[in-house]
Design an enzyme around this catalytic site. Structure first.
Site, PDB file in Angstrom:
ATOM      1  N   ASP A 102     -14.120   2.593   8.119  1.00 45.47           N
ATOM      2  CA  ASP A 102     -15.512   2.158   7.977  1.00 45.47           C
ATOM      3  C   ASP A 102     -16.490   3.253   7.565  1.00 45.47           C
ATOM      4  OD1 ASP A 102     -15.373  -0.606   8.271  1.00 45.47           O
ATOM      5  OD2 ASP A 102     -15.084  -0.395  10.438  1.00 45.47           O
ATOM      6  N   ASP A 162     -12.892  -6.682   5.049  1.00 46.93           N
ATOM      7  CA  ASP A 162     -14.136  -5.952   5.314  1.00 46.93           C
ATOM      8  C   ASP A 162     -14.219  -4.655   4.500  1.00 46.93           C
ATOM      9  OD1 ASP A 162     -12.825  -7.372   7.368  1.00 46.93           O
ATOM     10  OD2 ASP A 162     -14.185  -6.640   8.912  1.00 46.93           O
ATOM     11  N   GLY A 220      -0.563 -12.654   5.917  1.00 43.39           N
ATOM     12  CA  GLY A 220      -1.973 -12.613   6.314  1.00 43.39           C
ATOM     13  C   GLY A 220      -2.108 -12.966   7.786  1.00 43.39           C
ATOM     14  N   THR A 222      -5.112 -12.972  11.153  1.00 41.94           N
ATOM     15  CA  THR A 222      -6.514 -12.757  11.499  1.00 41.94           C
ATOM     16  C   THR A 222      -6.653 -11.852  12.708  1.00 41.94           C
ATOM     17  OG1 THR A 222      -8.648 -13.849  11.588  1.00 41.94           O
ATOM     18  CG2 THR A 222      -7.002 -14.633  13.169  1.00 41.94           C
ATOM     19  N   ARG A 234     -17.460 -14.447   8.349  1.00 40.58           N
ATOM     20  CA  ARG A 234     -17.917 -13.113   7.934  1.00 40.58           C
ATOM     21  C   ARG A 234     -16.914 -12.467   6.978  1.00 40.58           C
ATOM     22  NH1 ARG A 234     -19.280 -11.246  12.420  1.00 40.58           N
ATOM     23  NH2 ARG A 234     -17.905  -9.530  12.930  1.00 40.58           N
ATOM     24  N   TRP A 238     -17.752 -10.903   3.486  1.00 42.26           N
ATOM     25  CA  TRP A 238     -17.385  -9.557   3.000  1.00 42.26           C
ATOM     26  C   TRP A 238     -16.761  -9.669   1.608  1.00 42.26           C
ATOM     27  CZ3 TRP A 238     -20.350  -6.825   5.613  1.00 42.26           C
ATOM     28  CH2 TRP A 238     -20.313  -6.621   7.000  1.00 42.26           C
ATOM     29  N   SER A 353     -10.138 -16.750  20.414  1.00 36.73           N
ATOM     30  CA  SER A 353      -9.581 -18.097  20.262  1.00 36.73           C
ATOM     31  C   SER A 353      -8.124 -18.033  20.738  1.00 36.73           C
ATOM     32  CB  SER A 353      -9.638 -18.531  18.788  1.00 36.73           C
ATOM     33  OG  SER A 353      -8.487 -18.082  18.098  1.00 36.73           O
TER      34      SER A 353
HETATM   35  N1  GLY Z   1     -16.058  -5.021   9.992  1.00 38.21           N
HETATM   36  C1  GLY Z   1     -15.909  -5.604  11.272  1.00 38.21           C
HETATM   37  C2  GLY Z   1     -16.652  -6.866  11.432  1.00 38.21           C
HETATM   38  O1  GLY Z   1     -17.133  -7.441  10.477  1.00 38.21           O
HETATM   39  O2  GLY Z   1     -16.773  -7.302  12.555  1.00 38.21           O
END
Ligand code: GLY
Length: 389
Positions: A102, A162, A220, A222, A234, A238, A353
């Site tokens: 990040d 992200d 893939g 999550t 979100r 992104w 979840s």
């Molecule tokens: N990049 C981490 C989030 O969107 O929570």
């Protein structure tokens, strides 16, 4: 298929100005508590607590201070942001909690912004060090930047959607250093991401694993979405803004139809008030919370990409963005600082979840990235905004 937005109203200039006024007010009243410390990732009962410069999210707060500076030209914001930029340089030199991808979220919005806005050399130095840190996570076997965990570990040999927002730091680093290695890695990463992370219906996986011996794509999975096969709202956002930003730097024409596919999925699955629930598995009638931050991120992506598209597409995405922003202003933004020290309410950081791997955190709360992207979207509409990204 295009969504019919004809029954919605676009935000007006006056509404944007008034929303900026409220946003600046909240940043101003937050400065005494949040200059030497940062707003923590998500609020508790709509109020942020302070934290040191430790998490992946602190840049969003510095970014809001820079936006307040740009909107007011008031030196108090520059002074506060400069204090934080100095701390970002310390953090990257000491390598304090930077063993993750990040670096863009942290350093584009704080230090690249400082350099672009004020020529701050400390900001430039810190951001280049952060870009070096980011490319140290590049995995040639598989051709992606590893998001989290020990480098090469099988249980974290994956990319996450992200990360597309961390790539502008690399494009920028190539521009300012003249060394193509950063942009080269960014392009490899987005190519691998887009090849694997999009499903046939143009929804996206949050994370995607590769075999660490061969680089072969595996599956893939999550972390923060509802389930592996759902579209975490979100994450989809992104994707919207991430593709737009890579287009901005590379002008790769292949990204235009990809942007449209990812964005159309987002738009077509929005509930009535144009602000998504935290996962697109949920829609009108659900009592699950919204994630207002996903709307704010997608709005910025649409406003950015609208600059580069043909007239019809550009008008469509800009119109959608203006109508989504009106909903955020009318129903989610904070107008009374006694109610919250955030800019927009009703975000979700992570919600557990039965099928995901995150805990509950910041559920139906403000979060600093929602605030940042909301303020960025407003600023984009008031001036010809030069991106911090
Ligand atoms: N990049 C981490 C989030 O969107 O929570």
């Amino acid at each position: 298929m295009m969504k019919d937005f004809s029954s919605y109203q676009a935000v007006t200039d006056q509404e944007v100005k008034s929303a900026i006024h409220h946003a600046v007010d909240i940043v101003k009243s937050s400065l005494p508590e949040f200059t030497h410390l940062f707003k923590k990732d998500a609020s508790v009962d709509n109020f942020y607590k302070p934290e040191s410069n430790d998490s992946w999210t602190t840049g969003f707060w510095t970014g809001q201070i820079w936006l307040a500076y740009e909107n007011t030209n008031d030196d108090r914001y520059k002074q506060a942001a400069d204090i934080q930029v100095k701390d970002f340089l310390r953090r990257i030199k000491e390598k304090q909690n930077v063993d993750h991808h990040d670096m863009g979220f942290l350093y584009s919005l704080s230090c690249v912004a400082a350099y672009k806005l004020t020529g701050n050399e400390m900001g430039k130095q810190a951001a280049i060090l952060a870009a070096d840190q980011l490319i140290s996570r590049y995995q040639p076997v598989g051709e992606f930047i590893q998001a989290w965990g020990a480098l090469g570990a099988a249980d974290n040999y994956r990319l996450i959607i992200d990360c597309l927002l961390n790539l502008p730091l690399l494009y920028w680093a190539s521009e300012v250093t003249g060394d193509d290695k950063y942009a080269h890695i960014a392009k490899k990463h987005i190519t691998t991401s887009l090849k694997n992370i999009m499903r046939d219906d143009h929804s996206t996986y949050h994370t995607f694993f590769f075999n660490q011996e061969t680089g072969e794509p595996l599956k893939g999975v999550t972390c923060q979405g509802y389930r592996d096969g759902s579209a975490w709202s979100r994450g989809q956002a992104w994707g919207v803004y991430g593709v737009a930003l890579s287009y901005r730097y590379t002008k790769n024409p292949a990204y235009i139809p990809i942007f449209k596919d990812i964005t159309n999925f987002f738009i077509e699955h929005l509930p009535q008030d144009l602000v998504p629930y935290w996962d697109f598995d949920f829609t009108d009638g659900s009592d699950e919370p919204r994630d207002s931050s996903a709307a704010a991120i997608a709005i910025c992506g649409m406003l950015e990409m609208a600059k580069y598209m043909d007239k019809e597409d550009s008008e469509y995405y800009k119109d959608a963005a203006l109508k989504m922003l009106k909903s955020l202003i009318d129903h989610y933004s904070v107008k009374d600082p006694s109610k919250s020290n955030g800019l927009i309410l009703h975000g979700v950081y992570g919600k557990r979840s039965p099928y995901n791997t995150c805990g509950n955190s910041g559920v139906d709360e403000c979060n600093t990235w929602g605030d940042y992207f909301y303020f960025e979207a407003l600023t984009r509409l008031i001036k010809d905004w030069e991106l911090y990204w």
